[in-house]
Design a protein around this motif. Sequence first.
Motif, PDB file in Angstrom:
ATOM      1  N   ALA A  15       0.839  -1.202   0.000  1.00 17.98           N
ATOM      2  CA  ALA A  15       0.000   0.000   0.000  1.00 17.98           C
ATOM      3  C   ALA A  15       0.873   1.251   0.000  1.00 17.98           C
ATOM      4  O   ALA A  15       1.842   1.338   0.773  1.00 17.98           O
ATOM      5  N   PRO A  16       0.566   2.228  -0.842  1.00 15.96           N
ATOM      6  CA  PRO A  16       1.362   3.474  -0.872  1.00 15.96           C
ATOM      7  C   PRO A  16       1.086   4.337   0.354  1.00 15.96           C
ATOM      8  O   PRO A  16       0.082   4.162   1.060  1.00 15.96           O
ATOM      9  N   ARG A  17       1.999   5.250   0.622  1.00 16.61           N
ATOM     10  CA  ARG A  17       1.818   6.159   1.752  1.00 16.61           C
ATOM     11  C   ARG A  17       0.587   7.033   1.528  1.00 16.61           C
ATOM     12  O   ARG A  17       0.354   7.507   0.414  1.00 16.61           O
ATOM     13  N   PRO A  18      -0.192   7.280   2.574  1.00 15.89           N
ATOM     14  CA  PRO A  18      -1.393   8.115   2.420  1.00 15.89           C
ATOM     15  C   PRO A  18      -1.070   9.517   1.918  1.00 15.89           C
ATOM     16  O   PRO A  18       0.021  10.054   2.161  1.00 15.89           O
ATOM     17  N   TRP A  31      -1.115   7.082  -3.754  1.00 15.42           N
ATOM     18  CA  TRP A  31      -2.264   6.731  -2.907  1.00 15.42           C
ATOM     19  C   TRP A  31      -3.570   7.159  -3.570  1.00 15.42           C
ATOM     20  O   TRP A  31      -4.535   6.391  -3.608  1.00 15.42           O
ATOM     21  N   SER A  68      -4.283   4.799  -6.378  1.00 15.82           N
ATOM     22  CA  SER A  68      -4.754   3.486  -5.935  1.00 15.82           C
ATOM     23  C   SER A  68      -6.221   3.507  -5.532  1.00 15.82           C
ATOM     24  O   SER A  68      -6.923   2.500  -5.677  1.00 15.82           O
TER      25      SER A  68
END
Length: 501
Positions: A182-185, A190, A193
């Motif tokens: 999961a990418p950083r918020p 993000w 995604s």
Amino acid sequence: MSESSRDTPEGAGWGAAERGAYQQLMPSHVEKVSWLDPRTLWAARNGVLASWFGDPTGDTRGRWVAQRAEAGAPADKVIRRDDPDTFSFMVIGDTGEGDDPQYAVVPGFLKASQETAFAVVASDVIYPVGTADDYETKFFRPYQAYPAPIYAIPGNHDWYEGLGGFMRVFCDDAPALPAPKAPRPLTRAWLRSLLWHRPRPSDGERLGKARELRSSPVQQAVQPGPYWAIDAGPVRIIGIDTGLLGTIDTEQGAWLREVAKGTTPKILITGSPLYVDGEHHPCAIEGGGTVDDIVSDPAHHFVAAIGGDIHNYQRYPVRLANGRTLQYVVSGGGGAFMHATHTVPRVDIGHVTEQDFRCYPLRGDSLAFYSRLYGRRLHLRRFFTLTEAEASAVICERLGIPPTRTPGPPVRITRRIRLVASLLGAGSRPDRRSRFRLPVRKIYTQLFSPGSVTYSPPFFKCFLRLDVTPEAIRLRCFAATGNRAQEMDPPVEDEITIPLN
């Protein structure tokens, strides 16, 4: 040999010709691709998202390649065949809409492909988004009678669902990739995604049944990934994957530089043509350099570069600085809606002049085709519709070129004819903006469904046959109009002999 569009209007498919028998090959129900359908537009959003928030294709491609390597695919990604020094193969691009224009290609393709060793699909195997369950009617069914392996490189539409369907069909039923980290918020990745289109969990349930349509052992082809090389007879054929946005990643670029080495004559197959519509698009490699830097380097001995993505045929015999001529070909007319050729300006690029340039459909036929489309769509047939003779005459006037085929009686070019030609962008670049010009390419396909552009001949589809000997390659572009005459005896629209020494 039957007449081609360069000989007569009837050879182009105009007139009261008998429709071919291709509809007998089609399923009873054909789901037409419609880009006016919000569901289709939403499913095909990943290309736009990649251009806005960054393209993840390179990372995903690297994960697919790593998975295939773990499964035992050769590290150099070279398919080594045992073809003799004299053999033939087919190239067909942008095939899979699953409707009349795709199936209209099949009878002529089967006739022209007799005794060929294999075929290559160059870009966009499946429309609209590469769904695995679409392969039954858009790949396995139309080519079920082709008795040899079919390899493929993906186009941007095959990437709209992460390439999962493509990998399952062409890469030994490759399993789905694990979900990425999961990418950083609050980052661009993000945001991407959150909006990214992913395949349905149930997608591919019909693949097992679909494979039965091409189940003969001689039809099977397993390739090491979305990009590959084939050593066949005296040549090496290199297929590259240009992803969503028409570029290649660092890892693939390094591989391309490696497999391009050596004195073996080479042919590039790419989803993004390097010369198209009178322009040069060298195809960037992440980290620096371009694909055309590699192809045009005399040390690598490329003799041709064939690209899909654009749905017509074009050929540019580019004379390089060392005196070599390299054939740059666009071959994307395998079944999807037709891209205009009448918008191609007078050619003068890469030492290629208008006299050297070849295209199919001819510009006049393309203009006549689109004039009929707009006449029907806008309910202005009497104003918009041009005969093929009128369209050819105004093209010659606007570009200052002689007619390609022998003209009939003289045509008086009226102000209406000139206005229609201007409105439809005859002789101007497809991306040139004008408030007085109607869309005939990208915007047209967004406004009017490409899948329903036309379901009656002529379709102006095409495919290639390449006959290889140790001395030369004979490349022929065959036409498929949807008419019976061209179905029985596919006309040759262009032919060139490429020396290998």
